[in-house]
Scaffold this motif. Structure first.
Motif, PDB file in Angstrom:
ATOM      1  N   GLY A 268       0.812  -1.218   0.000  1.00  0.00           N
ATOM      2  CA  GLY A 268       0.000   0.000   0.000  1.00  0.00           C
ATOM      3  C   GLY A 268       0.839   1.259   0.000  1.00  0.00           C
ATOM      4  N   SER A 269       1.965   1.224   0.707  1.00  0.00           N
ATOM      5  CA  SER A 269       2.823   2.413   0.809  1.00  0.00           C
ATOM      6  C   SER A 269       3.438   2.799  -0.528  1.00  0.00           C
ATOM      7  CB  SER A 269       3.939   2.182   1.832  1.00  0.00           C
ATOM      8  OG  SER A 269       4.960   1.348   1.310  1.00  0.00           O
ATOM      9  N   ARG A 270       3.517   1.855  -1.446  1.00  0.00           N
ATOM     10  CA  ARG A 270       4.066   2.174  -2.780  1.00  0.00           C
ATOM     11  C   ARG A 270       3.214   3.233  -3.467  1.00  0.00           C
ATOM     12  NH1 ARG A 270       5.193  -3.975  -5.116  1.00  0.00           N
ATOM     13  NH2 ARG A 270       6.284  -4.755  -3.252  1.00  0.00           N
ATOM     14  N   THR A 271       1.901   3.215  -3.206  1.00  0.00           N
ATOM     15  CA  THR A 271       1.015   4.218  -3.814  1.00  0.00           C
ATOM     16  C   THR A 271       1.323   5.609  -3.266  1.00  0.00           C
ATOM     17  OG1 THR A 271      -0.755   3.933  -2.168  1.00  0.00           O
ATOM     18  CG2 THR A 271      -0.834   2.505  -4.097  1.00  0.00           C
ATOM     19  N   LEU A 272       1.716   5.683  -1.979  1.00  0.00           N
ATOM     20  CA  LEU A 272       2.062   6.972  -1.367  1.00  0.00           C
ATOM     21  C   LEU A 272       3.329   7.541  -2.000  1.00  0.00           C
ATOM     22  CD1 LEU A 272       0.070   5.749   0.786  1.00  0.00           C
ATOM     23  CD2 LEU A 272       1.427   6.928   2.514  1.00  0.00           C
ATOM     24  N   VAL A 273       4.331   6.675  -2.162  1.00  0.00           N
ATOM     25  CA  VAL A 273       5.609   7.134  -2.723  1.00  0.00           C
ATOM     26  C   VAL A 273       5.424   7.507  -4.195  1.00  0.00           C
ATOM     27  CG1 VAL A 273       8.046   6.576  -3.059  1.00  0.00           C
ATOM     28  CG2 VAL A 273       6.818   5.626  -1.100  1.00  0.00           C
ATOM     29  N   HIS A 274       4.586   6.755  -4.897  1.00  0.00           N
ATOM     30  CA  HIS A 274       4.291   7.083  -6.290  1.00  0.00           C
ATOM     31  C   HIS A 274       3.686   8.483  -6.392  1.00  0.00           C
ATOM     32  CE1 HIS A 274       1.393   7.237  -9.733  1.00  0.00           C
ATOM     33  NE2 HIS A 274       2.478   6.850 -10.374  1.00  0.00           N
ATOM     34  N   GLY A 275       2.667   8.759  -5.565  1.00  0.00           N
ATOM     35  CA  GLY A 275       2.037  10.083  -5.595  1.00  0.00           C
ATOM     36  C   GLY A 275       3.001  11.195  -5.228  1.00  0.00           C
ATOM     37  N   ALA A 276       3.848  10.936  -4.240  1.00  0.00           N
ATOM     38  CA  ALA A 276       4.791  11.955  -3.743  1.00  0.00           C
ATOM     39  C   ALA A 276       5.928  12.241  -4.710  1.00  0.00           C
ATOM     40  CB  ALA A 276       5.358  11.512  -2.396  1.00  0.00           C
TER      41      ALA A 276
END
Length: 330
Positions: A268-276
């Motif tokens: 799930g955290s990969r989506t956060l890093v992608h957006g950031a």
């Protein structure tokens, strides 16, 4: 069935079971990153990725600095970054004074802010008040947008000073696909209605708070389009994940759903890093499974434009009450 549930449910299940989210690879070298709620869950795993991708400075913005220091120690151990790279700062989104103090400190002490990753949220089935609203509205909407307004001048300054394009990224939720929004027509005002305990539908409140956040981000980016603005403002849905966010309390149905469909916290955290780390082409967009996706039809449909303006005007009035002049910082 509520909201877009019938059409969205198969997409949700497919996304959870069959989408392989890309591992983050884009470098954060030289960048200063703030992640709210980074002492556990998705925020912690996003911090770990960002440190491995060589961030120069990570500010862990957390309500408990004691918990934050424990998380910092673990991050140092698992990423082998220098201890000086990570700083733990107090930020309690249930307190407007805490948001103002954090923002003042960041503006003064940090040379630059390249990423503000607004991950912190609260979910509860129990009614409680924080400041002038039900807690989820204060934390997930008002304080989150307040923090964005207070730090956007620093993000713009970073863009101009370092010839870069910072990211302001909001973690929202596809939970907004599964609800209606009858409160949108409340004659006494949407926020006034939402702080009336006798009218509260707490089962939907987390999802509703995220829908309101989505409306606010959409309006921000309509007022500040990509071509005219040096900061990429986007929002993302991490999907259903194993995390510390208690979305449905003791609901057996949700527990079974999580067991069958939930992503790991790291995935799930990969989506956060992608957006950031995403580029200007994601400005104004809702990202899901690391791709640009449509929001609920209520949000992007014709009625949505009217609701969006109404919510925005009410929210701006609230922010001005908290700090006069703050809405001019967009």
């Amino acid at each position: 069935m509520h909201g877009d549930t019938p059409g969205y449910l198969p997409k949700f299940i497919y996304g959870q079971l069959f989408t392989r989210l890309p591992k983050p690879t884009r470098s954060f070298a030289g960048r200063t990153v703030i992640i709210t709620g980074s002492d556990s869950g998705l925020g912690f795993e996003a911090a770990r990725h960002i440190l491995k991708l060589r961030a120069a400075k990570l500010i862990m913005a957390v309500p408990s600095t004691r918990k934050g220091q424990k998380a910092k120690s673990l991050l140092i151990k698992t990423t082998r970054c220098k201890p000086s790279v990570i700083e733990v700062w107090p930020l309690d989104l249930s307190s407007y004074d805490s948001v103002k103090a954090f923002s003042a400190r960041a503006t003064t002490e940090l040379d630059r802010i390249d990423v503000l990753l607004q991950n912190a949220s609260v979910s509860s089935h129990d009614w409680s008040i924080a400041e002038d609203n039900e807690q989820m509205i204060t934390v997930n909407v008002v304080s989150t947008i307040l923090l964005a307004f207070l730090l956007l001048p620093k993000l713009r300054e970073t863009a101009n000073k370092h010839s870069t394009r910072p990211n302001l990224t909001f973690v929202v939720s596809d939970a907004h696909m599964f609800i209606d929004f009858p409160e949108k027509d409340a004659p006494e005002g949407i926020f006034n209605h939402l702080k009336d305990k006798s009218k509260a539908k707490m089962n939907d409140r987390y999802a509703l708070s995220k829908m309101i956040e989505i409306f606010a981000v959409r309006e921000m980016t309509e007022l500040r389009p990509r071509e005219e603005y040096p900061v990429t403002i986007n929002m993302l849905n991490p999907g259903l994940c194993e995390s510390d966010l208690v979305r449905e309390g003791g609901n057996l149905q949700m527990k079974m759903l999580k067991k069958a469909l939930a992503r790991t916290t790291e995935e799930g955290s990969r989506t956060l890093v992608h957006g950031a780390s995403a580029g200007a082409d994601t400005h104004s967009h809702y990202l899901s499974n690391c791709q640009v996706c449509p929001t609920a039809s209520l949000v992007h449909g014709p009625e949505g434009a009217v609701v969006q303006k109404r919510l925005w005007n009410e929210l701006m009035a609230k922010l001005e009450m908290i700090q006069a002049g703050v809405t001019g910082k967009l």
